[in-house]
Design a protein around this motif. Structure first.
Motif: not given
Length: 135
Positions: A28-38
Motif C-alpha cells: 500500500e505505497p504512499e508516495l512523497e516527492t523528495v527531489a526534482k533534479p535538474e
C-alpha cells in the motif's frame, strides 16, 4: 508489486525527472516527492545508434530525450554509489527506460527493486501508487 518502505521511485520521461519515496506499506505505497533534479543532458551516446534520417524523424527518436534518460540514469548511479539510495523502482516510458538500462551502473542494478515501462510523469502520486500496487 511490493515496494519496500522508504524505497525510492524514479519517474522519468524524455523531459521530466522526479524522485519520490514510499512512506507507506509495501503493498500500500504512499508516495512523497523528495527531489526534482535538474539534469545536464550531455551524454548523446544514443546518437551513435540513431544516425540514419528515418530514426531522427520527428516523433521517432529525439536525441535530447534519450540524453535526458541517460542523465537520469547517471544521477541514480551517483546516488547508489554514494549509498544515498538503498532500493529504487524506475518508472519510465519504454524508449527512455531502454536508454536508461544502457547506462545503469552495477551498484544501481543491485538496488533496483523493479521497473515499470509506462509513462506516469503527469499522474498524481495516488495514481502512481495504484499502478505500482497493480504491477
Amino acid at each position: 508489486m511490493k515496494l519496500p518502505h522508504n524505497a525510492h521511485v524514479a519517474l522519468v520521461d524524455g523531459t521530466t525527472f522526479v524522485v519520490m519515496q514510499n512512506k507507506g506499506k509495501p503493498f500500500e505505497p504512499e508516495l512523497e516527492t523528495v527531489a526534482k533534479p535538474e539534469l545536464s543532458t550531455t551524454n548523446f551516446s544514443a546518437g551513435v545508434r540513431h544516425q540514419d534520417p528515418v530514426s531522427q524523424q520527428q516523433g521517432r527518436t529525439d536525441l535530447n530525450e534519450l540524453a535526458h534518460g541517460a542523465a537520469a540514469a547517471e544521477w541514480l548511479n551517483a546516488r547508489a554509489i554514494a549509498d544515498e539510495i538503498d532500493r529504487v523502482l524506475v518508472i519510465a516510458d519504454p524508449k527512455t527506460l531502454g536508454e536508461m538500462r544502457r547506462h545503469y551502473h552495477t551498484e544501481l542494478e543491485k538496488r533496483l527493486v523493479g521497473e515499470i515501462a509506462k509513462t506516469m510523469t503527469g499522474e498524481t502520486s495516488t495514481r502512481i501508487a495504484e499502478a505500482i500496487a497493480a504491477a
